[in-house]
Design a protein around this motif. Structure first.
Motif, PDB file in Angstrom:
ATOM      1  N   ARG A  29       0.825  -1.211   0.000  1.00 59.81           N
ATOM      2  CA  ARG A  29       0.000   0.000   0.000  1.00 59.81           C
ATOM      3  C   ARG A  29       0.860   1.262   0.000  1.00 59.81           C
ATOM      4  O   ARG A  29       0.613   2.186  -0.782  1.00 59.81           O
ATOM      5  CB  ARG A  29      -0.917   0.009   1.220  1.00 59.81           C
ATOM      6  CG  ARG A  29      -1.768   1.260   1.300  1.00 59.81           C
ATOM      7  CD  ARG A  29      -2.650   1.269   2.518  1.00 59.81           C
ATOM      8  NE  ARG A  29      -3.423   2.501   2.576  1.00 59.81           N
ATOM      9  CZ  ARG A  29      -4.218   2.833   3.585  1.00 59.81           C
ATOM     10  NH1 ARG A  29      -4.349   2.017   4.608  1.00 59.81           N
ATOM     11  NH2 ARG A  29      -4.881   3.963   3.584  1.00 59.81           N
ATOM     12  N   ALA A  30       1.869   1.305   0.869  1.00 58.17           N
ATOM     13  CA  ALA A  30       2.648   2.535   1.026  1.00 58.17           C
ATOM     14  C   ALA A  30       3.570   2.793  -0.151  1.00 58.17           C
ATOM     15  O   ALA A  30       3.776   3.951  -0.553  1.00 58.17           O
ATOM     16  CB  ALA A  30       3.444   2.488   2.331  1.00 58.17           C
ATOM     17  N   PHE A  31       4.144   1.732  -0.744  1.00 59.79           N
ATOM     18  CA  PHE A  31       5.207   1.918  -1.731  1.00 59.79           C
ATOM     19  C   PHE A  31       4.898   1.312  -3.097  1.00 59.79           C
ATOM     20  O   PHE A  31       5.745   1.361  -3.989  1.00 59.79           O
ATOM     21  CB  PHE A  31       6.518   1.348  -1.183  1.00 59.79           C
ATOM     22  CG  PHE A  31       6.939   2.009   0.102  1.00 59.79           C
ATOM     23  CD1 PHE A  31       7.468   3.289   0.098  1.00 59.79           C
ATOM     24  CD2 PHE A  31       6.757   1.368   1.315  1.00 59.79           C
ATOM     25  CE1 PHE A  31       7.832   3.913   1.280  1.00 59.79           C
ATOM     26  CE2 PHE A  31       7.115   1.982   2.504  1.00 59.79           C
ATOM     27  CZ  PHE A  31       7.654   3.270   2.490  1.00 59.79           C
ATOM     28  N   GLY A  32       3.715   0.738  -3.249  1.00 57.86           N
ATOM     29  CA  GLY A  32       3.345   0.190  -4.552  1.00 57.86           C
ATOM     30  C   GLY A  32       4.083  -1.075  -4.923  1.00 57.86           C
ATOM     31  O   GLY A  32       4.121  -1.452  -6.093  1.00 57.86           O
ATOM     32  N   TYR A  33       4.665  -1.765  -3.939  1.00 59.45           N
ATOM     33  CA  TYR A  33       5.392  -2.990  -4.230  1.00 59.45           C
ATOM     34  C   TYR A  33       4.441  -4.122  -4.569  1.00 59.45           C
ATOM     35  O   TYR A  33       3.272  -4.128  -4.176  1.00 59.45           O
ATOM     36  CB  TYR A  33       6.250  -3.394  -3.030  1.00 59.45           C
ATOM     37  CG  TYR A  33       7.532  -2.611  -2.890  1.00 59.45           C
ATOM     38  CD1 TYR A  33       7.955  -1.721  -3.871  1.00 59.45           C
ATOM     39  CD2 TYR A  33       8.345  -2.751  -1.774  1.00 59.45           C
ATOM     40  CE1 TYR A  33       9.135  -1.008  -3.750  1.00 59.45           C
ATOM     41  CE2 TYR A  33       9.527  -2.032  -1.636  1.00 59.45           C
ATOM     42  CZ  TYR A  33       9.911  -1.162  -2.626  1.00 59.45           C
ATOM     43  OH  TYR A  33      11.075  -0.455  -2.504  1.00 59.45           O
ATOM     44  N   GLN A  34       4.970  -5.103  -5.301  1.00 65.38           N
ATOM     45  CA  GLN A  34       4.224  -6.307  -5.615  1.00 65.38           C
ATOM     46  C   GLN A  34       4.856  -7.503  -4.919  1.00 65.38           C
ATOM     47  O   GLN A  34       6.055  -7.485  -4.615  1.00 65.38           O
ATOM     48  CB  GLN A  34       4.200  -6.545  -7.128  1.00 65.38           C
ATOM     49  CG  GLN A  34       3.489  -5.464  -7.907  1.00 65.38           C
ATOM     50  CD  GLN A  34       3.374  -5.804  -9.381  1.00 65.38           C
ATOM     51  OE1 GLN A  34       3.467  -6.961  -9.789  1.00 65.38           O
ATOM     52  NE2 GLN A  34       3.165  -4.784 -10.204  1.00 65.38           N
ATOM     53  N   VAL A  35       4.053  -8.516  -4.680  1.00 64.18           N
ATOM     54  CA  VAL A  35       4.582  -9.773  -4.145  1.00 64.18           C
ATOM     55  C   VAL A  35       5.137 -10.561  -5.324  1.00 64.18           C
ATOM     56  O   VAL A  35       4.398 -10.978  -6.213  1.00 64.18           O
ATOM     57  CB  VAL A  35       3.490 -10.574  -3.415  1.00 64.18           C
ATOM     58  CG1 VAL A  35       4.058 -11.904  -2.925  1.00 64.18           C
ATOM     59  CG2 VAL A  35       2.928  -9.774  -2.245  1.00 64.18           C
ATOM     60  N   LEU A  36       6.443 -10.759  -5.345  1.00 65.68           N
ATOM     61  CA  LEU A  36       7.114 -11.406  -6.464  1.00 65.68           C
ATOM     62  C   LEU A  36       7.326 -12.899  -6.249  1.00 65.68           C
ATOM     63  O   LEU A  36       7.556 -13.637  -7.210  1.00 65.68           O
ATOM     64  CB  LEU A  36       8.469 -10.733  -6.722  1.00 65.68           C
ATOM     65  CG  LEU A  36       8.437  -9.216  -6.936  1.00 65.68           C
ATOM     66  CD1 LEU A  36       9.854  -8.683  -7.110  1.00 65.68           C
ATOM     67  CD2 LEU A  36       7.576  -8.851  -8.134  1.00 65.68           C
ATOM     68  N   HIS A  37       7.265 -13.328  -4.994  1.00 66.59           N
ATOM     69  CA  HIS A  37       7.542 -14.738  -4.680  1.00 66.59           C
ATOM     70  C   HIS A  37       7.046 -15.016  -3.274  1.00 66.59           C
ATOM     71  O   HIS A  37       7.152 -14.175  -2.384  1.00 66.59           O
ATOM     72  CB  HIS A  37       9.051 -15.004  -4.761  1.00 66.59           C
ATOM     73  CG  HIS A  37       9.452 -16.378  -4.317  1.00 66.59           C
ATOM     74  ND1 HIS A  37       9.441 -17.468  -5.160  1.00 66.59           N
ATOM     75  CD2 HIS A  37       9.876 -16.835  -3.098  1.00 66.59           C
ATOM     76  CE1 HIS A  37       9.853 -18.537  -4.488  1.00 66.59           C
ATOM     77  NE2 HIS A  37      10.123 -18.187  -3.246  1.00 66.59           N
ATOM     78  N   THR A  38       6.477 -16.210  -3.066  1.00 62.89           N
ATOM     79  CA  THR A  38       6.117 -16.667  -1.718  1.00 62.89           C
ATOM     80  C   THR A  38       6.572 -18.111  -1.549  1.00 62.89           C
ATOM     81  O   THR A  38       6.685 -18.862  -2.526  1.00 62.89           O
ATOM     82  CB  THR A  38       4.600 -16.581  -1.464  1.00 62.89           C
ATOM     83  OG1 THR A  38       3.907 -17.396  -2.422  1.00 62.89           O
ATOM     84  CG2 THR A  38       4.105 -15.146  -1.547  1.00 62.89           C
ATOM     85  N   ALA A  39       6.837 -18.483  -0.310  1.00 58.40           N
ATOM     86  CA  ALA A  39       7.269 -19.851  -0.016  1.00 58.40           C
ATOM     87  C   ALA A  39       7.123 -20.107   1.471  1.00 58.40           C
ATOM     88  O   ALA A  39       7.075 -19.174   2.287  1.00 58.40           O
ATOM     89  CB  ALA A  39       8.721 -20.070  -0.437  1.00 58.40           C
ATOM     90  N   ASP A  40       7.041 -21.383   1.813  1.00 59.43           N
ATOM     91  CA  ASP A  40       7.132 -21.812   3.205  1.00 59.43           C
ATOM     92  C   ASP A  40       8.527 -22.368   3.425  1.00 59.43           C
ATOM     93  O   ASP A  40       8.994 -23.228   2.665  1.00 59.43           O
ATOM     94  CB  ASP A  40       6.079 -22.868   3.526  1.00 59.43           C
ATOM     95  CG  ASP A  40       4.671 -22.295   3.533  1.00 59.43           C
ATOM     96  OD1 ASP A  40       4.508 -21.149   4.000  1.00 59.43           O
ATOM     97  OD2 ASP A  40       3.738 -22.971   3.063  1.00 59.43           O
ATOM     98  N   ASP A  41       9.209 -21.878   4.461  1.00 54.57           N
ATOM     99  CA  ASP A  41      10.591 -22.248   4.730  1.00 54.57           C
ATOM    100  C   ASP A  41      10.640 -23.017   6.047  1.00 54.57           C
ATOM    101  O   ASP A  41      10.182 -22.515   7.080  1.00 54.57           O
ATOM    102  CB  ASP A  41      11.431 -20.970   4.822  1.00 54.57           C
ATOM    103  CG  ASP A  41      12.911 -21.232   5.009  1.00 54.57           C
ATOM    104  OD1 ASP A  41      13.298 -22.401   5.146  1.00 54.57           O
ATOM    105  OD2 ASP A  41      13.678 -20.254   5.051  1.00 54.57           O
ATOM    106  N   ASP A  42      11.200 -24.235   6.016  1.00 53.00           N
ATOM    107  CA  ASP A  42      11.269 -25.014   7.249  1.00 53.00           C
ATOM    108  C   ASP A  42      12.382 -24.551   8.189  1.00 53.00           C
ATOM    109  O   ASP A  42      12.507 -25.050   9.310  1.00 53.00           O
ATOM    110  CB  ASP A  42      11.422 -26.517   6.948  1.00 53.00           C
ATOM    111  CG  ASP A  42      12.746 -26.856   6.256  1.00 53.00           C
ATOM    112  OD1 ASP A  42      13.619 -25.971   6.113  1.00 53.00           O
ATOM    113  OD2 ASP A  42      12.905 -28.028   5.851  1.00 53.00           O
TER     114      ASP A  42
END
Length: 313
Positions: A29-42
């Motif tokens: 919201r504040a900086f207009g960034y996008q989510v480029l990658h998501t993952a679950d890390d053990d």
């Protein structure tokens, strides 16, 4: 001093957060960034990198402008977060100090930050970084208390800072150190170059430091990459500091990540310049960069620096 060889700009700023969804909402919201990658890390890879006997699982998200592969935020939402990496007294805590984010309209972003109830530390003020560059600058917190230096460029006669059309990738990561020259030698040994080195007076209220304290500010960049992913060395001359622990699962800036062409040479260069390894080499799989050999070292301010070289690259 001989350098390590080719080094990238800062690929990732690694932030530990308490609530990943809330942090994603804030930065998008504040900086207009996008989510480029998501993952679950053990957490096992992070544990090896930090030399920890215990793994700290996390949900991970990489944020930044669309298409960017550096100057990114890599957020780790720890399953069991510890306390903050810094005590909150940024004037005295050594280590990673702030994330510097360029915006096109500081007044608009300032309102979005306030709407998200992050603490505003210093209202926007216009000043000249160098005789050729003037900015509107402000200090705020993100939801986890990480200091954000948010600025708008008013004038840049050098053209060094690139386009004024955002969203912009992370511009610099500020590191608070006890000795600016020793820290500068550390990063130039890695292969960065000095953009400017100046001592700032008359900003004690903006930086919330006692009168008489001066700020030595050294800004460094990777060759060919001046418009983002830089390192800013900060020394408060006349004010003693203390080292802090930013190891996972603490919240705040845990480390910064550079890509190098020769991991062994880069490690040796940092050690010659006063850095020290945290643990041995490990294999990692980095978002948008793939399998890599990686190693974590501490700089002269106690800040964690992750180096990686792509496998087969």
């Amino acid at each position: 001093m001989p350098v390590a060889g080719a080094v990238s700009e800062v690929r990732y700023v690694n932030l530990g957060v308490r609530d990943l969804a809330a942090s994603i909402a804030f930065y998008t919201r504040a900086f207009g960034y996008q989510v480029l990658h998501t993952a679950d890390d053990d957490g096992t890879g992070t544990a090896r990198l930090w030399g920890s006997a215990e793994a700290y699982p996390a949900a991970v998200a990489v944020l930044g402008p669309a298409g960017a592969t550096s100057g990114l935020l890599r957020l780790s939402g720890w399953a069991a977060p510890a306390g903050p990496a810094r005590t909150g007294d940024t004037r005295r805590d050594h280590g990673h100090y702030a994330v510097n984010l360029r915006v096109d309209r500081i007044d608009e972003v300032r309102r979005r930050i306030q709407d998200d109830e992050a603490l505003v530390l210093s209202e926007p003020r216009q000043w000249s970084i160098t005789p050729e560059i003037t900015v509107w600058d402000s200090l705020s917190h993100d939801p986890d208390g990480t200091v954000l230096d948010v600025f708008e460029i008013v004038e840049d006669a050098t053209g060094f800072s690139g386009s004024g059309i955002g969203p912009h990738r992370v511009q610099t990561v500020a590191v608070h150190v006890p000795d600016a020259q020793a820290a500068t030698d550390c990063y130039t040994g890695l292969g960065l170059r000095v953009w400017f080195d100046k001592t700032i007076d008359g900003m004690t209220d903006f930086f919330h430091v006692p009168g008489g304290v001066r700020l030595r500010d050294v800004n460094l960049y990777a060759p060919g990459h001046g418009d983002g992913g830089r390192v800013e060395i900060v020394q408060y001359v006349g004010l003693t500091g203390r080292f802090t622990d930013a190891a996972p699962p603490r919240t705040g800036i845990n480390s910064i990540t550079f890509e190098v062409d020769d991991l062994d040479a880069a490690t040796a260069a940092l050690c010659r310049a006063g850095g020290r390894p945290v643990a041995g080499e490990t294999q990692v799989d980095l978002p948008m960069h793939g399998p890599a050999r990686s190693r974590l070292l501490l700089g002269t301010g106690g800040e964690a620096i992750e180096l990686f070289a792509r496998v087969g690259g």
